[in-house]
Each structure stands twice: as structure tokens, then as C-alpha cells.
Write a protein that holds these residues in place. Structure first.
Motif, PDB file in Angstrom:
ATOM      1  N   ALA A 149       0.682  -1.180  -0.134  1.00  0.00           N
ATOM      2  CA  ALA A 149      -0.128  -0.130   0.174  1.00  0.00           C
ATOM      3  C   ALA A 149       0.995   1.208   0.142  1.00  0.00           C
ATOM      4  O   ALA A 149       0.598   2.156  -0.775  1.00  0.00           O
ATOM      5  N   ALA A 150       2.031   1.159   0.869  1.00  0.00           N
ATOM      6  CA  ALA A 150       2.924   2.456   0.866  1.00  0.00           C
ATOM      7  C   ALA A 150       3.485   2.805  -0.547  1.00  0.00           C
ATOM      8  O   ALA A 150       3.736   3.940  -1.076  1.00  0.00           O
ATOM      9  N   THR A 151       3.942   1.745  -0.998  1.00  0.00           N
ATOM     10  CA  THR A 151       4.611   1.817  -2.344  1.00  0.00           C
ATOM     11  C   THR A 151       3.668   2.343  -3.631  1.00  0.00           C
ATOM     12  O   THR A 151       4.240   2.509  -4.609  1.00  0.00           O
ATOM     13  N   SER A 152       2.367   1.739  -3.168  1.00  0.00           N
ATOM     14  CA  SER A 152       1.124   2.333  -4.438  1.00  0.00           C
ATOM     15  C   SER A 152       0.762   3.633  -4.183  1.00  0.00           C
ATOM     16  O   SER A 152      -0.031   4.120  -4.811  1.00  0.00           O
ATOM     17  N   GLY A 153       1.310   4.259  -2.945  1.00  0.00           N
ATOM     18  CA  GLY A 153       0.944   5.581  -2.799  1.00  0.00           C
ATOM     19  C   GLY A 153      -0.488   5.573  -1.899  1.00  0.00           C
ATOM     20  O   GLY A 153      -0.804   6.779  -1.479  1.00  0.00           O
ATOM     21  N   ASP A 154      -0.873   4.712  -1.271  1.00  0.00           N
ATOM     22  CA  ASP A 154      -2.143   4.766  -0.448  1.00  0.00           C
ATOM     23  C   ASP A 154      -1.554   4.356   1.077  1.00  0.00           C
ATOM     24  O   ASP A 154      -1.668   3.671   1.905  1.00  0.00           O
ATOM     25  N   LYS A 155      -1.189   5.911   1.373  1.00  0.00           N
ATOM     26  CA  LYS A 155      -0.250   5.862   2.760  1.00  0.00           C
ATOM     27  C   LYS A 155      -1.353   5.776   3.976  1.00  0.00           C
ATOM     28  O   LYS A 155      -0.873   4.997   4.729  1.00  0.00           O
ATOM     29  N   ALA A 156      -2.488   6.218   3.903  1.00  0.00           N
ATOM     30  CA  ALA A 156      -3.640   6.103   5.092  1.00  0.00           C
ATOM     31  C   ALA A 156      -3.744   4.608   5.345  1.00  0.00           C
ATOM     32  O   ALA A 156      -3.708   4.113   6.386  1.00  0.00           O
ATOM     33  N   HIS A 157      -3.966   3.762   4.206  1.00  0.00           N
ATOM     34  CA  HIS A 157      -4.282   2.599   4.286  1.00  0.00           C
ATOM     35  C   HIS A 157      -2.845   1.635   4.749  1.00  0.00           C
ATOM     36  O   HIS A 157      -3.087   0.662   5.492  1.00  0.00           O
ATOM     37  N   ALA A 158      -1.718   2.077   4.268  1.00  0.00           N
ATOM     38  CA  ALA A 158      -0.522   1.359   4.802  1.00  0.00           C
ATOM     39  C   ALA A 158      -0.159   1.735   6.263  1.00  0.00           C
ATOM     40  O   ALA A 158      -0.163   0.777   6.895  1.00  0.00           O
ATOM     41  N   VAL A 159      -0.583   2.914   6.662  1.00  0.00           N
ATOM     42  CA  VAL A 159      -0.535   3.156   8.167  1.00  0.00           C
ATOM     43  C   VAL A 159      -1.563   2.100   8.829  1.00  0.00           C
ATOM     44  O   VAL A 159      -1.094   1.535   9.901  1.00  0.00           O
ATOM     45  N   ASP A 160      -2.784   2.297   8.455  1.00  0.00           N
ATOM     46  CA  ASP A 160      -3.708   0.999   8.947  1.00  0.00           C
ATOM     47  C   ASP A 160      -3.379  -0.096   9.074  1.00  0.00           C
ATOM     48  O   ASP A 160      -3.628  -1.055  10.200  1.00  0.00           O
ATOM     49  N   LEU A 161      -2.934  -0.498   8.108  1.00  0.00           N
ATOM     50  CA  LEU A 161      -2.469  -2.109   8.129  1.00  0.00           C
ATOM     51  C   LEU A 161      -1.025  -2.378   8.811  1.00  0.00           C
ATOM     52  O   LEU A 161      -1.372  -3.311   9.655  1.00  0.00           O
ATOM     53  N   ILE A 162      -0.234  -1.524   8.667  1.00  0.00           N
ATOM     54  CA  ILE A 162       0.889  -1.989   9.945  1.00  0.00           C
ATOM     55  C   ILE A 162       0.559  -1.539  11.207  1.00  0.00           C
ATOM     56  O   ILE A 162       1.218  -2.355  12.010  1.00  0.00           O
ATOM     57  N   GLY A 163      -0.365  -0.750  11.587  1.00  0.00           N
ATOM     58  CA  GLY A 163      -0.906  -0.593  12.924  1.00  0.00           C
ATOM     59  C   GLY A 163      -1.655  -2.224  13.217  1.00  0.00           C
ATOM     60  O   GLY A 163      -1.515  -2.467  14.373  1.00  0.00           O
ATOM     61  N   ALA A 164      -2.408  -2.652  12.345  1.00  0.00           N
ATOM     62  CA  ALA A 164      -3.162  -3.900  12.627  1.00  0.00           C
ATOM     63  C   ALA A 164      -1.871  -5.019  12.836  1.00  0.00           C
ATOM     64  O   ALA A 164      -2.081  -5.939  13.657  1.00  0.00           O
ATOM     65  N   ALA A 165      -0.909  -5.002  12.118  1.00  0.00           N
ATOM     66  CA  ALA A 165       0.291  -5.991  12.306  1.00  0.00           C
ATOM     67  C   ALA A 165       0.705  -5.907  13.685  1.00  0.00           C
ATOM     68  O   ALA A 165       1.048  -6.721  14.010  1.00  0.00           O
ATOM     69  N   GLU A 166       1.010  -4.424  14.067  1.00  0.00           N
ATOM     70  CA  GLU A 166       1.320  -4.420  15.565  1.00  0.00           C
ATOM     71  C   GLU A 166       0.713  -4.932  16.461  1.00  0.00           C
ATOM     72  O   GLU A 166       1.262  -5.604  17.450  1.00  0.00           O
ATOM     73  N   HIS A 167      -0.749  -4.524  16.318  1.00  0.00           N
ATOM     74  CA  HIS A 167      -1.717  -5.123  17.468  1.00  0.00           C
ATOM     75  C   HIS A 167      -1.755  -6.727  17.116  1.00  0.00           C
ATOM     76  O   HIS A 167      -1.553  -7.389  18.112  1.00  0.00           O
ATOM     77  N   ALA A 168      -1.494  -7.498  15.839  1.00  0.00           N
ATOM     78  CA  ALA A 168      -1.607  -8.710  15.757  1.00  0.00           C
ATOM     79  C   ALA A 168      -0.205  -9.585  16.413  1.00  0.00           C
ATOM     80  O   ALA A 168      -0.460 -10.632  16.881  1.00  0.00           O
TER      81      ALA A 168
END
Length: 366
Positions: free
Chosen positions: A223-242
Motif C-alpha cells: 500500500a505504501a509503495t502504491s501511494g495509499d499511505k493512509a491504508h498502509a499506516v492502518d495495515l501496519i498498525g493492525a500488524a503491530e496489534h496482531a
């Protein structure tokens, strides 16, 4: 042509763990005896050091095997194929790419023969896992056309296995290839689909939760490399939670997922999204010994990855990063991404500490 003197060659051999004889030096007791007088031609050094990368003939044999597999060597049972895959994964962890690529044709042949003998979900998932490893290896070596082929085969066998975890791991491998093809949006889509597939399992086992964490990290970076920064931050936050809910680490797909590895992914996510300040802040506290998914001495196990190097090195101070890159010859010369970063640092900061040695090793693998 500039000639490297014996002291320089000895220093390079010592720093990079190269056997002196491979640099044109022979060892008797504690004394070095030169093969050809007072010094050794730089060309001789380059020829010797080039042997540390994967030879063309070894890559060609793997390429041939992707067209027509050889006959499997030795007994083929679930236990033997599992052991071969584990041994190959260890070579990958240690950045021993030449030995790894040399053994991949037989590993793939054995996996296919196992699937022919035992046409079940477990055997198909094993074939997919072998192709996943081949994909990651070929991608690191810059063999992108071949890595796309192995990634597609991994996905096909994972679907045949009807295994959510196998499918997610193969989707993760394919996403790496797609990003290098400039198709980050597609990479993001297939990893998001894989996340849904894993979540549908109910996440009742550590393996399922581990694969979910891995796939969330891959999706965030895509997501980050595709320019979808907001989604990228949400996904890596979910990974931290997981990852906080994993408890004791479990090996799945050749990796052990830890909080430090998710943190390193987060560095890469912010860097890829163009936020170097947040990447630098995220990198605080990371130590190389925490990143045990690459255990090669003198390579990544003792040096931070390229994203971490870049994040810790603002433009005004990036010359110091030459000393932080992986310094093992195989890691530098075999991995295009690290080689590009190293070349850029040497070009921009030729007089900084470590730049001269870095330049010698980079030229050796050119």
C-alpha cells in the motif's frame, strides 16, 4: 590498472571473511605467500571475489529445471522433503545464495514427486512452499522473470492445496515480485484478499495468527509503495496489534515473526510513503540482533537493512551510511537493492569512512 598490495588484500580478506587463497594469497602457518610476486593484480582479485556470487551456470541449471525438472535424488518422503526445504531455508537465512540455487532444482523435483506419490493437500502445500522459497531467492538475485514464473506456480499449488495459510504465503511472495514490476496496486489487492482468507479461518491457532501478521506487513508495504499511505499506516498498525497477541514465536513459511520485525516493516512503510522523519523515529530502539530472520555472519544479522540505513541517514549525513550497509560480499553483490544503495553512497560520498572498501566489494560483484 591500479594494483592492490598484499596488506590491502589481507585487510579485505579479514574484514569480509574471505579465504586468503581466493584473493590470490596462499597461507602457510601464520605467513602469507604471494602467488605472483609482491602484489596481486586487481583483475585477479575481482575474478576471485566474483566467485562469491551465484555463477551463471548455476542459475542456468535452475532455469532449465523450471522448464523440465530433473529426476529427484535420494528417497522422497514427507520427512525428507520437509528436511530439504528446511535446509534450503537455512541457506536463504544465511545469504548462501549460490548453494541454495544449486540445490533448488532437486528440491523442486522432490516436492513434485512427493505430490505425485501423495496427491493430497499437505503435499501440494509443500510444493507451494518450495516455489515460495525459489521466488524469494530469485527476486533477491534480480532474476525477476524467473521469480514471476515460480510465484505463479506457488499460487497454483497453494490453490490446489486449498490451504488458506499456503495461499497467503504464496500471495506474499507474489506481491514482492509484483512490486518490483511496478504493480504495487495489484500486490496490495492480492495481499488484502489473502488477509481476508486467513481471517476467515477464525485465527484459532498460532500459525494462523503468525501468517496473518506476515500478510498484514506485506500488504502495508504494498500500500505504501502504491501511494495509499493512509491504508498502509492502518495495515501496519493492525500488524503491530496482531504481533502483540502472538505470544511465543512460531516458525511459518521459514520466518519467525517478532515485534522487532514488524517494527522494521513499519520503518519501510513510512520510508516508502515518503515520510523519512517518521521512518527515522520508528527506527529508534531497533537493534540488528533482534532481526533474526537473517542470520548470516557479516551480513544482515549484524547490519540493519537498507530501509533502516536510509531512514537513519538524512541527506546531510548520508555518507555515514556507507559503514552501516551489509558488508558481506554475497549480500552486497547478489542483492540488487542493496547494491544500488551502496553504489549511490559511494558515488555521493567517496571520501567518507568505509566508502573505499565498499567500492572494492561492489566492483568485485559487478
Amino acid at each position: 590498472m591500479r594494483r592492490l598490495d598484499i596488506d590491502e588484500l589481507r585487510a579485505i580478506a579479514s574484514r569480509y571473511g574471505i579465504t586468503p587463497s581466493r584473493l590470490g594469497l596462499a597461507t602457510v602457518g601464520e605467513q602469507h605467500i604471494e602467488r605472483s610476486g609482491e602484489d596481486v593484480q586487481r583483475r585477479q582479485f575481482l575474478t576471485a571475489a566474483a566467485g562469491l556470487v551465484v555463477p551463471h551456470t548455476v542459475l542456468a541449471r535452475l532455469d532449465d529445471a523450471l522448464v523440465a525438472l530433473p529426476a529427484a535424488q535420494g528417497p522422497v518422503t514427507p520427512a525428507t522433503v520437509t528436511a530439504r526445504l528446511a535446509a534450503s531455508q537455512l541457506l536463504f537465512d544465511q545469504a548462501q545464495y549460490a548453494a541454495l540455487v544449486a540445490g533448488l532444482p532437486d528440491l523442486l523435483a522432490a516436492a513434485h514427486e512427493l505430490a505425485d506419490l501423495h496427491p493430497d493437500s499437505t503435499a501440494e502445500a509443500m510444493v507451494a512452499a518450495c516455489y515460495d522459497l525459489a521466488t524469494h531467492t530469485l527476486d533477491k538475485l534480480g532474476q525477476h522473470q524467473a521469480s514471476r514464473l515460480t510465484a505463479d506456480r506457488a499460487m497454483n499449488h497453494a490453490r490446489s492445496a486449498d490451504s488458506p495459510l499456503a495461499l497467503a504465503l504464496s500471495a506474499r511472495a507474489l506481491s514482492v515480485v509484483l512490486r518490483h514490476e511496478g504493480r504495487s496496486h495489484l500486490a496490495q489487492r492480492i495481499t488484502l484478499d489473502a488477509i481476508t482468507t486467513v481471517q476467515d479461518t477464525g485465527l484459532t491457532t498460532p500459525a494462523q495468527r503468525t501468517v496473518l501478521t506476515q500478510t498484514l506487513c506485506a500488504a502495508a508495504y504494498s500500500a505504501a509503495t502504491s501511494g495509499d499511505k493512509a491504508h498502509a499506516v492502518d495495515l501496519i498498525g493492525a500488524a503491530e496489534h496482531a504481533v502483540r497477541g502472538l505470544g511465543r514465536p512460531v516458525v511459518v513459511g521459514g520466518n519467525v515473526v517478532t515485534a522487532a520485525q514488524v517494527q522494521l516493516y513499519k520503518v519501510g512503510v513510512h520510508w516508502a510513503a515518503g515520510d523519512s522523519g517518521r521512518a527515522l523515529d520508528t527506527a529508534r530502539g531497533l537493534r540488528p540482533e533482534q532481526l533474526r530472520h537473517r542470520r548470516a555472519p557479516r551480513t544482515v544479522a549484524h547490519r540493519p537493512g537498507p530501509c533502516l540505513v536510509a531512514a537513519r541517514s538524512p541527506r546531510a549525513d548520508r555518507g555515514r551510511a556507507a559503514g552501516r550497509l551489509p558488508r558481506g560480499p554475497t549480500e552486497l553483490t547478489s542483492r540488487p537493492a542493496i547494491r544500488r544503495i551502496g553504489s549511490d553512497l559511494v558515488h555521493r560520498h567517496p571520501h567518507t569512512a568505509g566508502a573505499r572498501e565498499l567500492s572494492v566489494v561492489l566492483r568485485a560483484g559487478a
